[in-house]
Motif scaffolding. Structure first.
Motif, PDB file in Angstrom:
ATOM      1  N   HIS A 111     -12.340  -8.546  23.128  1.00  0.00           N
ATOM      2  CA  HIS A 111     -13.134  -9.778  23.057  1.00  0.00           C
ATOM      3  C   HIS A 111     -14.116  -9.901  24.223  1.00  0.00           C
ATOM      4  N   SER A 165     -17.623 -11.654  23.679  1.00  0.00           N
ATOM      5  CA  SER A 165     -17.567 -13.108  23.504  1.00  0.00           C
ATOM      6  C   SER A 165     -17.201 -13.795  24.811  1.00  0.00           C
ATOM      7  N   LEU A 166     -16.328 -13.175  25.608  1.00  0.00           N
ATOM      8  CA  LEU A 166     -16.012 -13.735  26.922  1.00  0.00           C
ATOM      9  C   LEU A 166     -17.240 -13.694  27.831  1.00  0.00           C
ATOM     10  N   GLU A 177     -20.326 -13.885  26.881  1.00  0.00           N
ATOM     11  CA  GLU A 177     -21.237 -14.959  26.471  1.00  0.00           C
ATOM     12  C   GLU A 177     -20.773 -16.307  27.023  1.00  0.00           C
ATOM     13  N   LYS A 178     -19.479 -16.560  26.970  1.00  0.00           N
ATOM     14  CA  LYS A 178     -18.934 -17.811  27.502  1.00  0.00           C
ATOM     15  C   LYS A 178     -19.177 -17.911  29.011  1.00  0.00           C
ATOM     16  N   ARG A 183     -22.900 -18.434  29.672  1.00  0.00           N
ATOM     17  CA  ARG A 183     -23.301 -19.816  29.386  1.00  0.00           C
ATOM     18  C   ARG A 183     -22.950 -20.733  30.561  1.00  0.00           C
ATOM     19  N   ASP A 184     -21.762 -20.551  31.116  1.00  0.00           N
ATOM     20  CA  ASP A 184     -21.359 -21.393  32.241  1.00  0.00           C
ATOM     21  C   ASP A 184     -22.221 -21.107  33.466  1.00  0.00           C
ATOM     22  N   ARG A 200     -14.713 -25.600  37.620  1.00  0.00           N
ATOM     23  CA  ARG A 200     -14.870 -24.160  37.445  1.00  0.00           C
ATOM     24  C   ARG A 200     -13.899 -23.465  38.396  1.00  0.00           C
ATOM     25  N   ASP A 219      -7.308 -20.246  26.803  1.00  0.00           N
ATOM     26  CA  ASP A 219      -8.673 -19.715  26.713  1.00  0.00           C
ATOM     27  C   ASP A 219      -9.219 -19.232  28.056  1.00  0.00           C
ATOM     28  N   GLU A 220      -8.426 -19.341  29.110  1.00  0.00           N
ATOM     29  CA  GLU A 220      -8.935 -19.014  30.440  1.00  0.00           C
ATOM     30  C   GLU A 220      -8.788 -17.525  30.745  1.00  0.00           C
ATOM     31  N   LYS A 230     -12.546 -14.776  36.444  1.00  0.00           N
ATOM     32  CA  LYS A 230     -14.007 -14.642  36.514  1.00  0.00           C
ATOM     33  C   LYS A 230     -14.426 -14.316  37.940  1.00  0.00           C
TER      34      LYS A 230
END
Length: 216
Positions: A57, A60-61, A63-64, A67-68, A116, A143-144, A147
């Protein structure tokens, strides 16, 4: 538009990331250039890919995460209003202390604070014991994911709370910096992790009392 596919018939990561870049460029039109959006998306994918334990994934991660980061960048430029205080929690691996602090803050503060978290050297995933003790407290972190610490999220934060990451976090004037001396939950059994969780909760409650005095 034809998609680039690999030998296994799956759409290539680059094609997925380009589509993500297009979506985000539309979302941030007039705030961030298309070139910057694409750079942030591919940077996010590369940085997460260096430590992610599961690659399935990853686009998709990315992209998330992108976005942040783009939201933080627009906030730091004053292009997106910050309706509530922005809090950034930073530890070394973003797999234990900072994740617990962020999750507990969201649980206690709801939408009165935006949170965050990041790590100076992010791990591949959250510590299972951390997930367990948070679930015991009725807090889900499904969902975390760890990062990396980036300049844009530091710039957007009103309060930056560090936990054992030393001088890794850049310092900007006009921000509130706190350092919480907390033991690393990776070194403990479940009882020890529960104690760290409870200490973090007490610290978070004190912080929220200052950041959102009306709500608390």
């Amino acid at each position: 538009m034809s998609e680039s596919r690999g030998q296994d018939g799956l759409i290539s990561p680059d094609a997925v990331l380009i589509r993500a870049s297009e979506r985000l460029a539309h979302q941030f039109a007039g705030m961030v250039s298309e070139e910057t959006v694409e750079r942030v998306v591919f940077e996010s994918y590369a940085s997460l890919g260096r430590t992610a334990s599961v690659k399935t994934h990853l686009p998709s991660l990315a992209e998330k995460f992108a976005r942040d980061r783009l939201t933080a960048l627009a906030q730091s430029k004053g292009l997106i209003a910050k309706g509530v205080p922005e809090v950034l929690y930073v530890c070394v691996q973003n797999s234990g202390r900072s994740q617990m602090a962020a999750a507990i803050t969201r649980h206690l503060a709801g939408d009165t604070v935006h949170v965050r978290s990041a790590g100076s050297q992010p791990a591949g995933g959250l510590l299972p014991e951390v997930v367990t003790v948070l679930e015991e407290a009725g807090i889900s972190v499904g969902d975390e994911f760890p990062k990396p610490l980036t300049d844009d999220v530091v710039r957007a934060a009103d309060a930056v709370i560090t936990m054992g990451c030393g001088d890794a976090c850049p310092i900007y004037p006009g921000k509130r910096y706190l350092d919480w001396e907390l033991a690393d939950p990776a070194e403990f059994d479940l009882d020890g992790v529960r104690a760290v969780r409870d200490e973090i909760r007490a610290n978070v409650e004190s912080l929220l009392a200052e950041l959102t005095p009306v709500a608390h």
